[in-house]
Design a protein around this motif. Structure first.
Motif, PDB file in Angstrom:
ATOM      1  N   VAL A  59     -20.595 -19.589 101.679  1.00 20.19           N
ATOM      2  CA  VAL A  59     -21.169 -20.906 101.138  1.00 20.19           C
ATOM      3  C   VAL A  59     -22.470 -21.246 100.374  1.00 20.19           C
ATOM      4  CG1 VAL A  59     -21.318 -23.653 101.660  1.00 20.19           C
ATOM      5  CG2 VAL A  59     -19.575 -22.195 102.822  1.00 20.19           C
ATOM      6  N   THR A  60     -22.588 -21.605  99.180  1.00 20.07           N
ATOM      7  CA  THR A  60     -23.862 -21.886  98.672  1.00 20.07           C
ATOM      8  C   THR A  60     -24.413 -23.313  99.032  1.00 20.07           C
ATOM      9  OG1 THR A  60     -23.563 -20.264  96.993  1.00 20.07           O
ATOM     10  CG2 THR A  60     -25.411 -21.964  96.732  1.00 20.07           C
ATOM     11  N   ILE A  61     -25.196 -23.670  99.648  1.00 23.96           N
ATOM     12  CA  ILE A  61     -25.675 -25.009  99.723  1.00 23.96           C
ATOM     13  C   ILE A  61     -26.433 -25.387  98.213  1.00 23.96           C
ATOM     14  CG2 ILE A  61     -27.765 -26.384 100.827  1.00 23.96           C
ATOM     15  CD1 ILE A  61     -25.505 -25.175 102.598  1.00 23.96           C
ATOM     16  N   LEU A  62     -25.926 -26.562  97.705  1.00 21.24           N
ATOM     17  CA  LEU A  62     -26.357 -27.056  96.395  1.00 21.24           C
ATOM     18  C   LEU A  62     -27.020 -28.390  96.543  1.00 21.24           C
ATOM     19  CD1 LEU A  62     -26.442 -26.568  93.359  1.00 21.24           C
ATOM     20  CD2 LEU A  62     -23.966 -27.358  93.120  1.00 21.24           C
ATOM     21  N   VAL A  63     -28.182 -28.654  96.362  1.00 21.12           N
ATOM     22  CA  VAL A  63     -28.806 -29.711  96.438  1.00 21.12           C
ATOM     23  C   VAL A  63     -29.179 -30.438  94.953  1.00 21.12           C
ATOM     24  CG1 VAL A  63     -30.956 -30.936  97.201  1.00 21.12           C
ATOM     25  CG2 VAL A  63     -30.040 -28.766  98.458  1.00 21.12           C
ATOM     26  N   ARG A  64     -28.704 -31.387  94.442  1.00 14.06           N
ATOM     27  CA  ARG A  64     -28.706 -31.948  93.310  1.00 14.06           C
ATOM     28  C   ARG A  64     -29.028 -33.443  93.327  1.00 14.06           C
ATOM     29  NH1 ARG A  64     -29.897 -32.696  88.088  1.00 14.06           N
ATOM     30  NH2 ARG A  64     -28.280 -33.383  86.773  1.00 14.06           N
ATOM     31  N   PHE A 135     -17.357 -21.061  97.906  1.00 15.58           N
ATOM     32  CA  PHE A 135     -17.449 -22.338  98.224  1.00 15.58           C
ATOM     33  C   PHE A 135     -18.760 -22.818  97.896  1.00 15.58           C
ATOM     34  CE2 PHE A 135     -14.386 -20.354 101.092  1.00 15.58           C
ATOM     35  CZ  PHE A 135     -13.326 -21.290 100.837  1.00 15.58           C
ATOM     36  N   VAL A 136     -19.129 -24.185  97.861  1.00 18.83           N
ATOM     37  CA  VAL A 136     -20.161 -24.779  97.497  1.00 18.83           C
ATOM     38  C   VAL A 136     -20.047 -25.923  98.262  1.00 18.83           C
ATOM     39  CG1 VAL A 136     -21.381 -26.235  95.789  1.00 18.83           C
ATOM     40  CG2 VAL A 136     -20.336 -24.063  95.130  1.00 18.83           C
ATOM     41  N   VAL A 155     -15.003 -25.249 105.940  1.00 19.27           N
ATOM     42  CA  VAL A 155     -14.369 -24.337 104.983  1.00 19.27           C
ATOM     43  C   VAL A 155     -12.846 -24.153 105.726  1.00 19.27           C
ATOM     44  CG1 VAL A 155     -14.146 -21.936 104.377  1.00 19.27           C
ATOM     45  CG2 VAL A 155     -16.391 -22.991 104.168  1.00 19.27           C
ATOM     46  N   GLU A 156     -12.711 -23.828 106.919  1.00 17.82           N
ATOM     47  CA  GLU A 156     -11.377 -23.960 107.467  1.00 17.82           C
ATOM     48  C   GLU A 156     -10.593 -24.993 107.099  1.00 17.82           C
ATOM     49  OE1 GLU A 156     -12.243 -23.057 111.487  1.00 17.82           O
ATOM     50  OE2 GLU A 156     -12.535 -21.142 111.491  1.00 17.82           O
ATOM     51  N   ALA A 157     -10.869 -26.231 107.349  1.00 21.04           N
ATOM     52  CA  ALA A 157     -10.240 -27.492 106.999  1.00 21.04           C
ATOM     53  C   ALA A 157      -9.991 -27.454 105.482  1.00 21.04           C
ATOM     54  CB  ALA A 157     -11.000 -28.509 107.305  1.00 21.04           C
TER      55      ALA A 157
END
Length: 512
Positions: A59-64, A135-136, A155-157
């Motif tokens: 996963v990448t954490i994306l702060v926008r 994933f993001v 992510v599992e969900a």
């Protein structure tokens, strides 16, 4: 020439240094989730706990969504790095934030500037350039990292299926709630309604309202036409709902909120709300949404186009076929609203002046078929008796030049011929056309004829008497036996068989 031992040693040292530099460059360009093939002790557990790094869930954490003038982005980033120092983090902004954004100076935290610039390559303005994970996680300002394993659970969900997005509320003053959202591209309309909450730990929604962390596949996010348009929440779900993508809201797994949230002062909140409204209006216009409805909330309709002080939503019409029909859309609802308002006003003026008028052409057809303007029509047509023109002050003025009445409607003589036109305003040229007819040997005729199939003479007995007919929210006058009148103009079965005004160019069936 023979090399000395000293020269050979120097050459070997240079070669080793070059190999080392090449290897370091290669490492820097590897996807972040694949670098740590043999992590230090304890690192694998940390990565697996957060669903990022070397584990199967990346996963990448994306702060926008943050305001450059007042935010808590550095604290947000630090909270995630405390759980996993190698977690990829991207902070995205249109332009370089000011005041400068003090982000950690580590390779896995990057600032993405999305507005193209002359001194940067094209790829630098594309957000997908900065994301190398599957994933993001879209994380709003004011959120903090949750417990270990929280991203992994999301992510599992997501991988379990049933939804294309998975979200968890932020335990802020405005936590996310579930909404139903219906977007009609053809009608330029988005309709929101509350979705009843259940006692279960999760709910499937079309959209969310409030603060949430949203996880989705990177390829899904960047396949959207405007993946990081702000406001992120509104823009994301307006693009996913028409695709049938749902978001699963994990109600029992909230992310914590910052102890000192951003926008703490009244001035900062006022500024953020003002800029947020402007961004939302620009986003809706970009996405082709002109009307937003809120059901069950007592909310008023929100309009995004065709005001008195703005141009109409479409340009000059060619071949009776507006440009929006080629796009698979019908008349923007804000334009229909302006046409209804103009028609009601014109009819009121004519009736007050004693001018005999009637619904003509496509407007009469709309009244007979819908009790309203045809959903893809772009003007309103009224017939009037030529001999009554002198009874109306506005029409007399229009014969001499353009007249703007007390409500801002513009009365003028049409440039295309001997008829009148009433425009919504001086800026917005949505209009009602008034066609002056006069009787000749029992047949109504006029002096200007356009190349329209319904533009034809007709017996005066259709106007003796005129009859009331519901149209566009009021009652207008119409020819008696308007079915026969319409079939004379358009052909048999015209009421029951809708068609675009120029099927030779584009038919209703072709538009889908």
């Amino acid at each position: 020439m023979r090399l000395t031992r000293c020269q050979a040693a120097l050459g070997a040292a240079i070669a080793l240094n070059l190999l080392g530099l090449l290897y370091m460059s290669w490492l820097r360009h590897q996807p972040r989730g694949t670098r740590a093939r043999n992590p230090r002790p304890g690192a694998a557990a940390s990565n697996g706990a957060n669903g990022a790094g070397a584990g199967p869930y990346r996963v990448t954490i994306l702060v926008r969504e943050f305001e450059a003038f007042d935010h808590a982005v550095p604290e947000l980033v630090d909270s995630f790095l405390q759980l996993d120092p190698g977690l990829p983090v991207v902070v995205a902004a249109d332009t370089l934030p000011y005041p400068p954004l003090p982000l950690p100076r580590v390779p896995n935290v990057r600032l993405a500037l999305l507005q193209p610039a002359l001194d940067r390559p094209a790829a630098a303005s594309r957000p997908e350039t900065y994301v190398a994970t599957e994933f993001v996680a879209l994380v709003p300002d004011g959120a903090r990292a949750g417990v270990p394993g929280q991203l992994e659970r999301m992510v599992e969900a997501l991988r379990a299926g049933g939804a294309r997005l998975v979200a968890a509320p932020v335990a802020s003053a405005n936590p996310a709630r579930c909404l139903a959202l219906n977007v009609s591209v053809r009608e330029w309309t988005a309709r929101y309604s509350s979705r009843a909450s259940s006692a279960s730990a999760s709910a499937n929604c079309d959209a969310l309202d409030g603060d949430a962390v949203v996880v989705l596949r990177a390829r899904d996010l960047f396949d959207l036409p405007a993946p990081l348009a702000r406001p992120v929440g509104s823009g994301l779900f307006l693009q996913t709902a028409p695709r049938g993508w749902t978001v699963r809201l994990l109600l029992d797994a909230p992310f914590p909120a910052a102890r000192q949230p951003p926008l703490a002062t009244a001035h900062a909140r006022w500024k953020a709300e003002r800029e947020g409204r402007a961004r939302r209006a620009a986003l809706l216009r970009t996405l082709g949404i002109r009307l937003v409805l809120h059901d069950g909330d007592g909310g008023r309709p929100e309009w995004f186009g065709c005001g008195k002080d703005s141009p109409r939503c479409f340009g000059t019409v060619a071949g009776d076929t507006p440009a929006y029909l080629y796009e698979g859309r019908w008349t923007p609802p804000c334009c229909l609203r302006a046409l209804r308002e103009t028609a009601r006003h014109v009819v009121g003026v004519l009736e007050a002046a004693g001018v005999r008028y009637w619904l003509e052409g496509g407007s009469l057809l709309g009244a007979a078929r819908h009790g309203d303007i045809i959903p893809w029509d772009y003007d309103v047509d009224l017939g009037i008796y030529l001999e009554d023109v002198g009874s109306c002050e506005q029409l007399r003025g229009a014969e001499a030049g353009s007249v703007v009445d007390e409500r801002g409607f513009v009365w003028e003589k049409a440039v295309e011929g001997d008829f009148f036109r009433v425009q919504y305003s001086e800026t917005n040229h949505l209009h009602v056309d008034l066609w002056p007819f006069y009787p000749r040997n029992g047949v109504m005729t006029k002096d200007t004829w356009l190349d329209h199939r319904q533009d034809t003479e007709f017996p005066e007995h259709f106007l003796q008497p005129l009859v009331p007919l519901a149209f566009a929210g009021f009652v207008a006058q119409a020819p008696n036996n308007y079915r026969r009148f319409l079939e004379l103009k358009f052909g048999p079965g015209v009421i029951e068989n809708p068609e675009y005004p120029n099927p030779a160019l584009l038919s209703l069936a072709q538009s889908g």
